[in-house]
Design a protein around this motif. Structure first.
Motif, mmCIF file in Angstrom:
data_model
loop_
_atom_site.group_PDB
_atom_site.id
_atom_site.type_symbol
_atom_site.label_atom_id
_atom_site.label_comp_id
_atom_site.label_asym_id
_atom_site.label_seq_id
_atom_site.Cartn_x
_atom_site.Cartn_y
_atom_site.Cartn_z
ATOM 1 N N ARG A 188 0.834 -1.205 0.000
ATOM 2 C CA ARG A 188 0.000 0.000 0.000
ATOM 3 C C ARG A 188 0.867 1.254 0.000
ATOM 4 O O ARG A 188 0.571 2.234 -0.687
ATOM 5 C CB ARG A 188 -0.930 0.002 1.205
ATOM 6 N N LEU A 189 1.942 1.226 0.764
ATOM 7 C CA LEU A 189 2.846 2.378 0.794
ATOM 8 C C LEU A 189 3.522 2.570 -0.558
ATOM 9 O O LEU A 189 3.603 3.695 -1.071
ATOM 10 C CB LEU A 189 3.891 2.198 1.891
ATOM 11 N N GLU A 190 3.991 1.486 -1.136
ATOM 12 C CA GLU A 190 4.649 1.576 -2.434
ATOM 13 C C GLU A 190 3.691 2.071 -3.510
ATOM 14 O O GLU A 190 4.090 2.828 -4.405
ATOM 15 C CB GLU A 190 5.249 0.226 -2.807
ATOM 16 N N ALA A 191 2.433 1.650 -3.421
ATOM 17 C CA ALA A 191 1.432 2.107 -4.388
ATOM 18 C C ALA A 191 1.203 3.609 -4.292
ATOM 19 O O ALA A 191 0.781 4.251 -5.265
ATOM 20 C CB ALA A 191 0.120 1.362 -4.169
ATOM 21 N N ALA A 192 1.488 4.180 -3.107
ATOM 22 C CA ALA A 192 1.352 5.624 -2.906
ATOM 23 C C ALA A 192 2.642 6.363 -3.241
ATOM 24 O O ALA A 192 2.758 7.564 -2.983
ATOM 25 C CB ALA A 192 0.951 5.906 -1.459
ATOM 26 N N GLY A 193 3.633 5.635 -3.795
ATOM 27 C CA GLY A 193 4.872 6.271 -4.195
ATOM 28 C C GLY A 193 5.904 6.386 -3.096
ATOM 29 O O GLY A 193 6.879 7.134 -3.218
ATOM 30 N N ILE A 194 5.720 5.619 -2.013
ATOM 31 C CA ILE A 194 6.625 5.667 -0.862
ATOM 32 C C ILE A 194 7.583 4.484 -0.924
ATOM 33 O O ILE A 194 7.155 3.349 -1.184
ATOM 34 C CB ILE A 194 5.822 5.629 0.455
ATOM 35 N N GLU A 195 8.864 4.737 -0.705
ATOM 36 C CA GLU A 195 9.830 3.649 -0.635
ATOM 37 C C GLU A 195 9.713 2.986 0.729
ATOM 38 O O GLU A 195 9.873 3.643 1.766
ATOM 39 C CB GLU A 195 11.251 4.158 -0.855
ATOM 40 N N ALA A 196 9.425 1.702 0.751
ATOM 41 C CA ALA A 196 9.186 0.993 2.005
ATOM 42 C C ALA A 196 9.694 -0.435 1.912
ATOM 43 O O ALA A 196 9.805 -0.994 0.820
ATOM 44 C CB ALA A 196 7.695 0.999 2.347
ATOM 45 N N PHE A 197 9.996 -1.003 3.054
ATOM 46 C CA PHE A 197 10.348 -2.416 3.117
ATOM 47 C C PHE A 197 9.895 -2.983 4.453
ATOM 48 O O PHE A 197 9.767 -2.260 5.448
ATOM 49 C CB PHE A 197 11.849 -2.641 2.904
ATOM 50 N N GLY A 198 9.614 -4.277 4.456
ATOM 51 C CA GLY A 198 9.112 -4.923 5.657
ATOM 52 C C GLY A 198 10.221 -5.418 6.557
ATOM 53 O O GLY A 198 11.274 -5.839 6.092
ATOM 54 N N VAL A 199 9.961 -5.351 7.862
ATOM 55 C CA VAL A 199 10.892 -5.862 8.867
ATOM 56 C C VAL A 199 10.105 -6.744 9.827
ATOM 57 O O VAL A 199 9.201 -6.263 10.521
ATOM 58 C CB VAL A 199 11.569 -4.717 9.649
ATOM 59 N N ALA A 200 10.430 -8.044 9.841
ATOM 60 C CA ALA A 200 9.776 -8.943 10.794
ATOM 61 C C ALA A 200 10.170 -8.511 12.189
ATOM 62 O O ALA A 200 11.356 -8.466 12.526
ATOM 63 C CB ALA A 200 10.206 -10.382 10.531
#
Length: 241
Positions: A50-62
């Motif tokens: 969802r963040l990436e779809a809004a143009g935000i660079e994001a990555f998940g962290v367990a």
């Protein structure tokens, strides 16, 4: 020719939904690379999408904030991915069950109290201390602890919740201790109250949006170097506690 500045990096715990996701989105909109800290892999991946779809660079962290090893592994992931951390928002939290007098002080279920404290208080300490070396690499590191005015010893707000409310009181006190420890450094830490927001946490009852609740956390995460330290704030300013 001027050198392009590297984007700032923010870790938000419990960022897969509600206020946490809104904080992640708000920081991302300001140009931060957002590390989405969450336990559930599916929800974590959905939030990143969802963040990436809004143009935000994001990555998940367990990240399970109740686990020392998980906090350490999360710090390693961020170190490998970005090499540093500019902002930490300790948002992960839970209210704890309140059925059958579990949070009535006269019948307080100590297992509920332990569970709430482990997430809301010890979790913030675990994650903060795990990522401190990464924050130390940033020019203007910020830490925001998401608290609640239910933890205020002065205001006496909300229902009687003898596990949840004291957990936020303790979180506020720890914020002050960290601020004292960071005196003379470039690390600024504060606590915030997002208010009574329509989320899963509140049963979606009030009309205050997660974005409105997230605004104070985003503001504290982007304070100037002469900003306040060790305070407790909401939309209206400093909160008595």
């Amino acid at each position: 020719m001027t050198q392009e500045r590297e984007p700032q990096v923010a870790l938000v715990t419990g960022a897969n939904k509600g206020i946490g996701f809104a904080i992640a989105s708000g920081l991302g909109a300001l140009g931060f690379v957002v590390a989405v800290g969450a336990r559930d892999s599916a929800r974590r991946g959905e939030a990143v999408g969802r963040l990436e779809a809004a143009g935000i660079e994001a990555f998940g962290v367990a990240l399970d904030v109740t686990s020392d090893s998980s906090a350490a592994q999360a710090a390693d992931i961020i170190a490998q991915r970005t090499g540093r951390l500019d902002v930490l928002v300790n948002n992960a939290g839970l209210a704890g069950r309140s059925d059958h007098g579990a949070q009535d002080p006269t019948t307080l279920d100590l297992d509920v109290l332990r569970t709430v404290l482990d997430t809301n208080v010890l979790g913030a300490v675990r994650v903060t201390n795990a990522v401190l070396p990464l924050l130390a690499r940033a020019p203007s590191p910020r830490i925001v602890n998401v608290s609640s005015n239910m933890g205020s010893l002065a205001l006496h707000t909300g229902p009687i919740l003898a596990a949840y409310a004291p957990s936020k009181t303790l979180l506020n006190s720890l914020t002050v201790q960290y601020a004292r420890r960071f005196e003379g450094t470039n690390i600024i830490i504060n606590a915030c109250c997002p208010g009574y927001v329509a989320t899963d946490f509140t049963g979606h009852l009030p009309d205050r949006t997660p974005e409105e609740g997230a605004a104070i956390a985003v503001r504290l995460a982007t304070l100037a170097d002469d900003g306040p330290r060790g305070g407790f704030f909401d939309d209206g300013g400093e909160v008595p506690w």
